[in-house]
Design a protein around this motif. Structure first.
Motif, PDB file in Angstrom:
ATOM      1  N   TYR A   1      -6.689 -21.279 -30.154  1.00 13.62           N
ATOM      2  CA  TYR A   1      -5.889 -21.776 -29.481  1.00 13.62           C
ATOM      3  C   TYR A   1      -4.336 -21.395 -30.220  1.00 13.62           C
ATOM      4  O   TYR A   1      -3.145 -21.859 -29.985  1.00 13.62           O
ATOM      5  CB  TYR A   1      -5.660 -22.774 -28.713  1.00 13.62           C
ATOM      6  CG  TYR A   1      -5.702 -22.831 -27.486  1.00 13.62           C
ATOM      7  CD1 TYR A   1      -4.542 -21.274 -26.640  1.00 13.62           C
ATOM      8  CD2 TYR A   1      -4.995 -23.818 -26.323  1.00 13.62           C
ATOM      9  CE1 TYR A   1      -3.558 -21.462 -25.178  1.00 13.62           C
ATOM     10  CE2 TYR A   1      -4.478 -23.180 -25.111  1.00 13.62           C
ATOM     11  CZ  TYR A   1      -3.922 -22.306 -24.758  1.00 13.62           C
ATOM     12  OH  TYR A   1      -3.685 -22.470 -23.509  1.00 13.62           O
ATOM     13  N   SER A   2      -4.242 -19.996 -31.609  1.00 11.21           N
ATOM     14  CA  SER A   2      -2.737 -20.352 -31.826  1.00 11.21           C
ATOM     15  C   SER A   2      -2.807 -18.826 -32.292  1.00 11.21           C
ATOM     16  O   SER A   2      -3.869 -17.827 -32.417  1.00 11.21           O
ATOM     17  CB  SER A   2      -2.655 -21.398 -32.693  1.00 11.21           C
ATOM     18  OG  SER A   2      -1.834 -20.880 -33.684  1.00 11.21           O
ATOM     19  N   MET A   3      -1.426 -18.346 -33.221  1.00 12.74           N
ATOM     20  CA  MET A   3      -1.563 -16.548 -32.774  1.00 12.74           C
ATOM     21  C   MET A   3      -1.507 -17.062 -35.024  1.00 12.74           C
ATOM     22  O   MET A   3      -0.768 -16.034 -35.845  1.00 12.74           O
ATOM     23  CB  MET A   3      -0.723 -15.904 -32.929  1.00 12.74           C
ATOM     24  CG  MET A   3      -1.223 -15.591 -31.696  1.00 12.74           C
ATOM     25  SD  MET A   3      -0.232 -14.422 -30.457  1.00 12.74           S
ATOM     26  CE  MET A   3       0.909 -13.466 -31.455  1.00 12.74           C
TER      27      MET A   3
ATOM     28  N   PRO B   1     -15.858 -20.571 -26.997  1.00 20.37           N
ATOM     29  CA  PRO B   1     -15.345 -19.393 -25.834  1.00 20.37           C
ATOM     30  C   PRO B   1     -13.877 -20.163 -26.154  1.00 20.37           C
ATOM     31  O   PRO B   1     -13.811 -21.485 -26.403  1.00 20.37           O
ATOM     32  CB  PRO B   1     -15.829 -19.922 -24.940  1.00 20.37           C
ATOM     33  CG  PRO B   1     -16.225 -21.210 -24.865  1.00 20.37           C
ATOM     34  CD  PRO B   1     -17.700 -20.963 -26.250  1.00 20.37           C
ATOM     35  N   LEU B   2     -12.923 -19.159 -26.243  1.00 25.14           N
ATOM     36  CA  LEU B   2     -11.328 -19.128 -25.562  1.00 25.14           C
ATOM     37  C   LEU B   2     -10.859 -19.423 -24.144  1.00 25.14           C
ATOM     38  O   LEU B   2     -10.647 -20.157 -23.477  1.00 25.14           O
ATOM     39  CB  LEU B   2     -10.334 -19.739 -26.566  1.00 25.14           C
ATOM     40  CG  LEU B   2      -8.427 -19.811 -26.172  1.00 25.14           C
ATOM     41  CD1 LEU B   2      -8.784 -20.200 -26.467  1.00 25.14           C
ATOM     42  CD2 LEU B   2      -8.109 -19.006 -26.806  1.00 25.14           C
ATOM     43  N   ALA B   3     -10.951 -17.769 -23.419  1.00 19.63           N
ATOM     44  CA  ALA B   3     -10.731 -17.194 -22.239  1.00 19.63           C
ATOM     45  C   ALA B   3     -11.457 -16.247 -22.452  1.00 19.63           C
ATOM     46  O   ALA B   3     -11.668 -15.337 -22.979  1.00 19.63           O
ATOM     47  CB  ALA B   3      -9.335 -17.248 -22.168  1.00 19.63           C
ATOM     48  N   GLU B   4     -12.979 -17.032 -20.749  1.00 15.03           N
ATOM     49  CA  GLU B   4     -14.090 -15.773 -20.967  1.00 15.03           C
ATOM     50  C   GLU B   4     -13.400 -14.531 -20.764  1.00 15.03           C
ATOM     51  O   GLU B   4     -14.148 -12.996 -21.100  1.00 15.03           O
ATOM     52  CB  GLU B   4     -14.826 -16.204 -20.424  1.00 15.03           C
ATOM     53  CG  GLU B   4     -14.372 -16.709 -18.829  1.00 15.03           C
ATOM     54  CD  GLU B   4     -15.510 -17.258 -18.040  1.00 15.03           C
ATOM     55  OE1 GLU B   4     -16.764 -17.491 -18.327  1.00 15.03           O
ATOM     56  OE2 GLU B   4     -15.577 -17.566 -16.991  1.00 15.03           O
ATOM     57  N   THR B   5     -12.267 -13.861 -19.653  1.00 16.27           N
ATOM     58  CA  THR B   5     -12.315 -12.994 -19.839  1.00 16.27           C
ATOM     59  C   THR B   5     -11.304 -11.882 -20.401  1.00 16.27           C
ATOM     60  O   THR B   5     -10.799 -11.095 -19.845  1.00 16.27           O
ATOM     61  CB  THR B   5     -11.529 -12.776 -17.781  1.00 16.27           C
ATOM     62  OG1 THR B   5     -10.152 -13.737 -18.378  1.00 16.27           O
ATOM     63  CG2 THR B   5     -12.280 -13.698 -16.977  1.00 16.27           C
TER      64      THR B   5
ATOM     65  N   MET C   1      -3.672 -17.309 -17.185  1.00 12.02           N
ATOM     66  CA  MET C   1      -5.142 -17.557 -17.313  1.00 12.02           C
ATOM     67  C   MET C   1      -6.049 -17.831 -18.045  1.00 12.02           C
ATOM     68  O   MET C   1      -7.339 -18.229 -18.460  1.00 12.02           O
ATOM     69  CB  MET C   1      -5.744 -15.655 -16.701  1.00 12.02           C
ATOM     70  CG  MET C   1      -4.767 -15.666 -15.351  1.00 12.02           C
ATOM     71  SD  MET C   1      -5.732 -13.812 -15.228  1.00 12.02           S
ATOM     72  CE  MET C   1      -7.351 -13.925 -15.078  1.00 12.02           C
ATOM     73  N   GLN C   2      -5.365 -17.516 -18.994  1.00  9.18           N
ATOM     74  CA  GLN C   2      -5.971 -18.447 -20.529  1.00  9.18           C
ATOM     75  C   GLN C   2      -6.079 -19.764 -20.706  1.00  9.18           C
ATOM     76  O   GLN C   2      -6.767 -19.944 -21.001  1.00  9.18           O
ATOM     77  CB  GLN C   2      -5.349 -17.336 -21.583  1.00  9.18           C
ATOM     78  CG  GLN C   2      -5.728 -18.274 -23.470  1.00  9.18           C
ATOM     79  CD  GLN C   2      -4.471 -17.916 -24.399  1.00  9.18           C
ATOM     80  OE1 GLN C   2      -3.054 -17.787 -23.878  1.00  9.18           O
ATOM     81  NE2 GLN C   2      -4.886 -17.130 -25.682  1.00  9.18           N
ATOM     82  N   ALA C   3      -4.879 -19.909 -20.368  1.00  2.91           N
ATOM     83  CA  ALA C   3      -4.536 -21.606 -19.924  1.00  2.91           C
ATOM     84  C   ALA C   3      -5.742 -22.284 -19.543  1.00  2.91           C
ATOM     85  O   ALA C   3      -7.071 -22.863 -20.099  1.00  2.91           O
ATOM     86  CB  ALA C   3      -2.884 -21.914 -19.491  1.00  2.91           C
TER      87      ALA C   3
ATOM     88  N   GLU D   1      -8.819 -20.786 -18.603  1.00  2.00           N
ATOM     89  CA  GLU D   1     -10.272 -20.652 -18.228  1.00  2.00           C
ATOM     90  C   GLU D   1     -10.045 -21.634 -20.266  1.00  2.00           C
ATOM     91  O   GLU D   1     -11.500 -22.137 -19.963  1.00  2.00           O
ATOM     92  CB  GLU D   1     -10.371 -18.782 -19.258  1.00  2.00           C
ATOM     93  CG  GLU D   1      -9.729 -18.339 -17.872  1.00  2.00           C
ATOM     94  CD  GLU D   1     -10.823 -16.370 -18.367  1.00  2.00           C
ATOM     95  OE1 GLU D   1     -10.528 -16.490 -19.206  1.00  2.00           O
ATOM     96  OE2 GLU D   1     -10.487 -15.980 -16.847  1.00  2.00           O
ATOM     97  N   ALA D   2      -9.026 -21.410 -21.142  1.00  2.00           N
ATOM     98  CA  ALA D   2      -9.483 -22.442 -22.056  1.00  2.00           C
ATOM     99  C   ALA D   2      -9.729 -24.073 -22.074  1.00  2.00           C
ATOM    100  O   ALA D   2     -10.564 -24.345 -22.764  1.00  2.00           O
ATOM    101  CB  ALA D   2      -8.089 -22.352 -22.708  1.00  2.00           C
ATOM    102  N   TRP D   3      -9.240 -24.055 -20.985  1.00  2.00           N
ATOM    103  CA  TRP D   3      -9.063 -25.495 -19.975  1.00  2.00           C
ATOM    104  C   TRP D   3     -10.771 -25.919 -19.903  1.00  2.00           C
ATOM    105  O   TRP D   3     -11.386 -26.477 -20.063  1.00  2.00           O
ATOM    106  CB  TRP D   3      -8.365 -26.372 -19.206  1.00  2.00           C
ATOM    107  CG  TRP D   3      -8.950 -27.435 -19.186  1.00  2.00           C
ATOM    108  CD1 TRP D   3      -8.446 -27.969 -18.002  1.00  2.00           C
ATOM    109  CD2 TRP D   3      -8.069 -28.304 -19.984  1.00  2.00           C
ATOM    110  NE1 TRP D   3      -8.938 -29.886 -18.173  1.00  2.00           N
ATOM    111  CE2 TRP D   3      -8.713 -30.111 -18.842  1.00  2.00           C
ATOM    112  CE3 TRP D   3      -7.403 -29.008 -21.287  1.00  2.00           C
ATOM    113  CZ2 TRP D   3      -8.296 -30.875 -20.071  1.00  2.00           C
ATOM    114  CZ3 TRP D   3      -7.550 -29.744 -22.057  1.00  2.00           C
ATOM    115  CH2 TRP D   3      -7.759 -31.165 -21.144  1.00  2.00           C
ATOM    116  N   GLN D   4     -11.195 -24.370 -18.287  1.00  2.00           N
ATOM    117  CA  GLN D   4     -12.289 -24.513 -17.733  1.00  2.00           C
ATOM    118  C   GLN D   4     -13.790 -24.494 -19.392  1.00  2.00           C
ATOM    119  O   GLN D   4     -14.513 -25.789 -19.669  1.00  2.00           O
ATOM    120  CB  GLN D   4     -13.130 -23.691 -17.315  1.00  2.00           C
ATOM    121  CG  GLN D   4     -12.191 -23.345 -15.942  1.00  2.00           C
ATOM    122  CD  GLN D   4     -11.978 -24.758 -14.781  1.00  2.00           C
ATOM    123  OE1 GLN D   4     -12.878 -25.028 -14.684  1.00  2.00           O
ATOM    124  NE2 GLN D   4     -10.843 -24.680 -14.976  1.00  2.00           N
TER     125      GLN D   4
END
Length: 394
Positions: free
Chosen positions: A87-89, A163-167, A254-256, A258-261
């Motif tokens: 969760y970082s670049m 996973p981080l963000a599944e989509t 959307m990323q956030a 999905e990341a929390w899910q």
């Protein structure tokens, strides 16, 4: 790690365990490393965090993408550092430190596939697996002078990968040369979607406008003749009629969510220590509602329609990969977050649209590499790699 030394701090300090690979095959004679999000038989999966590593246990099977490479004859030599939960670049891991970018001394390697990029750039391996959600292959490729691909979403099996963000999550990889890069693509990608030859390219003016300055712009534009030698120029476009900042917020929302899910229950149960940036992003993610997510998903469909319409079935979008060369190590949080927002505004297009984007080391500024990207129509990954091979050859 199965190497005798790691001068760029790219590898996680796991005990050396040999992972069987085929004696022959299209990748025989090549060595590779794997980002520590992927399961590899005989190793834990640490995800860039000590507590995840502690709880992981030793995996008994490798992720499908890893196994495909082993079955093709490539030799695994170790797992590489990643930002916490990817969760970082930046590539500056609070717990494990920062791999060294040999192409840009004193600057970050980029993340979250930091170790894989550093190991490849330093010549410790022939290629390395990363993953890309919001730019985690493309940005390190730009910063380290490498070739890196974000494939068409769903093109490569990403199961048995944290996973981080599944989509948005996709398998990606790095190499220093196009021949090696294409050989790996032949193994991982399967057949392309049918389509005509890629014959034209358009330039994304609004993405170019996010470059840090005129010198960076000049560096990126210097690559245009090499692209134009193989594709017909078809003018410049405004990629996002809504503004790229709006597209970035669609992605971030959307990323956030999905990341929390994917990780929220574990975080709540374990109360882990996160480094700066990652901590704040997960705190924000915990507050994104399903209504926020669904509204962003509706807007995402419009992004896909827009980009699909621009590219048709024979056109490439040519854009800079990142706002500039790799930022200096140790920048304060606000400065780095501002840069991250600019970078995400440039990188979010392919992720939102699910399209393949390859970053090529075609530009340079201040003695450091700066990537130039090509985005192709859906499912045309191998055609894109073939085009990149011709452009890189001159």
């Amino acid at each position: 790690m199965l190497l005798t030394s790691d001068p760029v701090h790219a590898f996680v300090d796991y005990p050396a365990v040999e992972v069987p690979s085929a004696a022959s095959g299209p990748l025989a004679g090549l060595t590779f490393a794997v980002k520590d999000l992927y399961d590899v038989a005989g190793y834990p999966t640490g995800g860039g965090h000590p507590l995840v590593r502690q709880q992981s246990g030793i995996k008994t099977a490798s992720a499908p993408a890893v196994q495909m490479l082993l079955d093709a004859g490539a030799r695994f030599v170790g797992k590489t550092h990643t930002d916490e939960f990817a969760y970082s670049m930046n590539g500056e891991n609070f717990h494990y430190g920062t791999p060294i970018n040999v192409r840009a001394p004193g600057r970050i390697p980029g993340g979250s596939s930091s170790g894989s990029a550093a190991a490849t750039s330093a010549g410790l391996v022939d290629f390395a697996l990363g993953s890309d959600t919001g730019g985690s292959v493309r940005a390190p490729a730009s910063y380290n002078g490498l070739i890196g691909l974000r494939p068409t979403f769903g093109r490569i099996d990403i199961s048995s990968v944290m996973p981080l963000a599944e989509t948005f999550d996709v398998v990606g990889w790095f190499a220093r040369d196009m021949d090696t890069f294409a050989r790996v693509g032949d193994v991982l990608l399967g057949d392309d979607v049918a389509g005509p030859p890629l014959t034209r390219f358009i330039v994304g003016d609004d993405i170019h406008a996010l470059l840090l300055g005129e010198l960076e712009e000049a560096a990126v534009r210097s690559a245009s003749p090499r692209i134009a030698a193989h594709l017909q120029p078809a003018g410049a476009v405004i990629v996002s009629e809504d503004g790229l900042a709006a597209w970035r917020m669609i992605f971030r929302t959307m990323q956030a969510y999905e990341a929390w899910q994917a990780n929220g229950a574990w975080i709540t149960a374990n109360n882990p220590t996160f480094g700066p940036g990652v901590r704040e992003r997960f705190e924000w993610a915990s507050r994104v509602t399903v209504e926020d997510y669904e509204a962003a998903a509706v807007r995402r469909r419009h992004v896909r329609e827009r980009i699909t319409g621009l590219l048709g079935d024979d056109t490439i979008l040519a854009i800079p990969t990142t706002p500039g060369i790799a930022p200096l190590r140790g920048l304060d949080g606000d400065t780095l977050e501002s840069y991250r927002n600019r970078a995400l505004s440039m990188l979010c297009t392919a992720g939102l649209a699910g399209l393949p984007q390859i970053s090529l080391p075609l530009a340079e500024h201040d003695g450091c590499p700066l990537g130039v990207s090509l985005v192709a129509p859906h499912g045309r990954d191998r055609a894109l790699i073939d085009l990149a091979r011709r452009i890189m050859a001159g």
